[in-house]
Design a protein around this motif. Structure first.
Motif, PDB file in Angstrom:
ATOM      1  N   GLN A 106      76.267  16.827  46.200  1.00 38.67           N
ATOM      2  CA  GLN A 106      75.344  17.833  46.706  1.00 38.67           C
ATOM      3  C   GLN A 106      74.345  18.123  45.593  1.00 38.67           C
ATOM      4  O   GLN A 106      74.726  18.292  44.439  1.00 38.67           O
ATOM      5  N   CYS A 107      73.066  18.164  45.941  1.00 33.97           N
ATOM      6  CA  CYS A 107      72.022  18.458  44.965  1.00 33.97           C
ATOM      7  C   CYS A 107      71.575  19.897  45.138  1.00 33.97           C
ATOM      8  O   CYS A 107      71.335  20.355  46.258  1.00 33.97           O
ATOM      9  N   HIS A 108      71.457  20.591  44.027  1.00 30.61           N
ATOM     10  CA  HIS A 108      71.001  21.978  44.029  1.00 30.61           C
ATOM     11  C   HIS A 108      69.804  22.089  43.092  1.00 30.61           C
ATOM     12  O   HIS A 108      69.971  22.065  41.872  1.00 30.61           O
ATOM     13  N   CYS A 109      68.583  22.157  43.682  1.00 31.63           N
ATOM     14  CA  CYS A 109      67.380  22.277  42.864  1.00 31.63           C
ATOM     15  C   CYS A 109      66.185  22.585  43.760  1.00 31.63           C
ATOM     16  O   CYS A 109      66.130  22.143  44.898  1.00 31.63           O
ATOM     17  N   GLU A 110      65.246  23.332  43.207  1.00 35.65           N
ATOM     18  CA  GLU A 110      64.001  23.636  43.912  1.00 35.65           C
ATOM     19  C   GLU A 110      62.852  22.722  43.472  1.00 35.65           C
ATOM     20  O   GLU A 110      61.759  22.781  44.029  1.00 35.65           O
ATOM     21  N   TRP A 111      63.058  21.883  42.458  1.00 34.48           N
ATOM     22  CA  TRP A 111      62.105  20.894  41.980  1.00 34.48           C
ATOM     23  C   TRP A 111      60.770  21.510  41.551  1.00 34.48           C
ATOM     24  O   TRP A 111      59.706  21.004  41.886  1.00 34.48           O
ATOM     25  N   THR A 112      60.849  22.579  40.801  1.00 38.69           N
ATOM     26  CA  THR A 112      59.670  23.121  40.133  1.00 38.69           C
ATOM     27  C   THR A 112      59.960  23.120  38.634  1.00 38.69           C
ATOM     28  O   THR A 112      61.121  23.205  38.221  1.00 38.69           O
ATOM     29  N   VAL A 113      58.925  23.011  37.827  1.00 34.17           N
ATOM     30  CA  VAL A 113      59.079  22.915  36.379  1.00 34.17           C
ATOM     31  C   VAL A 113      59.902  24.090  35.861  1.00 34.17           C
ATOM     32  O   VAL A 113      59.653  25.244  36.208  1.00 34.17           O
ATOM     33  N   GLY A 114      60.913  23.751  35.054  1.00 32.58           N
ATOM     34  CA  GLY A 114      61.760  24.763  34.441  1.00 32.58           C
ATOM     35  C   GLY A 114      63.007  25.113  35.238  1.00 32.58           C
ATOM     36  O   GLY A 114      63.892  25.779  34.713  1.00 32.58           O
ATOM     37  N   HIS A 169      68.583  14.848  52.165  1.00 32.14           N
ATOM     38  CA  HIS A 169      68.445  13.390  52.048  1.00 32.14           C
ATOM     39  C   HIS A 169      69.213  12.858  50.841  1.00 32.14           C
ATOM     40  O   HIS A 169      69.881  11.823  50.926  1.00 32.14           O
ATOM     41  N   LEU A 170      69.125  13.566  49.721  1.00 27.14           N
ATOM     42  CA  LEU A 170      69.868  13.142  48.530  1.00 27.14           C
ATOM     43  C   LEU A 170      71.371  13.093  48.806  1.00 27.14           C
ATOM     44  O   LEU A 170      72.060  12.181  48.346  1.00 27.14           O
ATOM     45  N   ASN A 171      71.857  14.069  49.557  1.00 26.79           N
ATOM     46  CA  ASN A 171      73.287  14.114  49.861  1.00 26.79           C
ATOM     47  C   ASN A 171      73.708  12.920  50.704  1.00 26.79           C
ATOM     48  O   ASN A 171      74.844  12.443  50.592  1.00 26.79           O
ATOM     49  N   GLN A 172      72.816  12.421  51.548  1.00 28.96           N
ATOM     50  CA  GLN A 172      73.125  11.245  52.361  1.00 28.96           C
ATOM     51  C   GLN A 172      73.086   9.967  51.533  1.00 28.96           C
ATOM     52  O   GLN A 172      73.860   9.043  51.780  1.00 28.96           O
ATOM     53  N   ILE A 173      72.191   9.906  50.571  1.00 25.55           N
ATOM     54  CA  ILE A 173      72.051   8.707  49.739  1.00 25.55           C
ATOM     55  C   ILE A 173      73.174   8.623  48.704  1.00 25.55           C
ATOM     56  O   ILE A 173      73.828   7.596  48.563  1.00 25.55           O
TER      57      ILE A 173
END
Length: 173
Positions: free
Chosen positions: A56-64, A47-51
């Motif tokens: 391109q976003c590379h992340c698992e969205w966990t702390v650290g 979704h981020l890539n479309q917006i």
């Protein structure tokens, strides 16, 4: 710094900025979508890539965990922004540091700003989204980064609102 506030108004959002640079950018909007849809729009790489076109976003969205936003350049991935996740509460809060890699700024912790998304369920099928980017007074190239961020949000916030509104993900509760 203090300056006279100006509101840039759109029927679905406003960005508060000042004549003189302040330390933060504050964005508040109500999105006609459940929090789950808004959360997916701001955390799901697809979704981020479309917006955010061409990124391109590379992340698992966990702390650290590390965050990288890349774009294709000459058949290679070029990192244009990076940072680290500070806090996460699924469908409620996302906070991370951010550093623009292409501005010729020294990659020191002092040059990272903090980006925070807060989602509040309005309990009527809409979500209040608050976005804050702070630290511009304290980073190298702060004024240029502040201006670039304002321009970027004016372009991409309507796309974020539209995309989240079209996801139609329902609450599991």
């Amino acid at each position: 710094m203090h300056g006279k506030n100006q509101k840039l108004v759109n029927p679905s959002f406003h960005i508060t900025c000042c004549v003189q640079m302040e330390n933060s950018i504050h964005i508040n909007t109500n999105i006609p979508a459940e929090p789950e849809s808004v959360w997916q729009a701001i955390t799901n790489p697809e979704h981020l890539n479309q917006i955010f076109e061409e990124l391109q976003c590379h992340c698992e969205w966990t702390v650290g965990t590390k965050i990288q936003f890349t774009r294709q350049q000459d058949e290679h991935d070029l990192v244009v922004e990076k940072g680290e996740v500070i806090r996460v509460s699924a469908q409620n809060l996302l906070e991370y540091t951010s550093f623009p890699t292409q501005m010729g700024i020294e990659d020191d912790l002092e040059n990272y700003i903090v980006v925070c998304y807060i989602l509040l369920d309005n309990y009527d099928g809409t979500t209040h989204l608050s976005i804050t980017q702070k630290g511009y007074n304290y980073v190298e190239g702060g004024l240029d980064r502040y201006i670039a961020a304002q321009k970027s949000w004016k372009k991409y916030l309507p796309k974020l609102i539209e995309h989240a509104s079209n996801l139609n993900i329902k609450s599991k509760a």
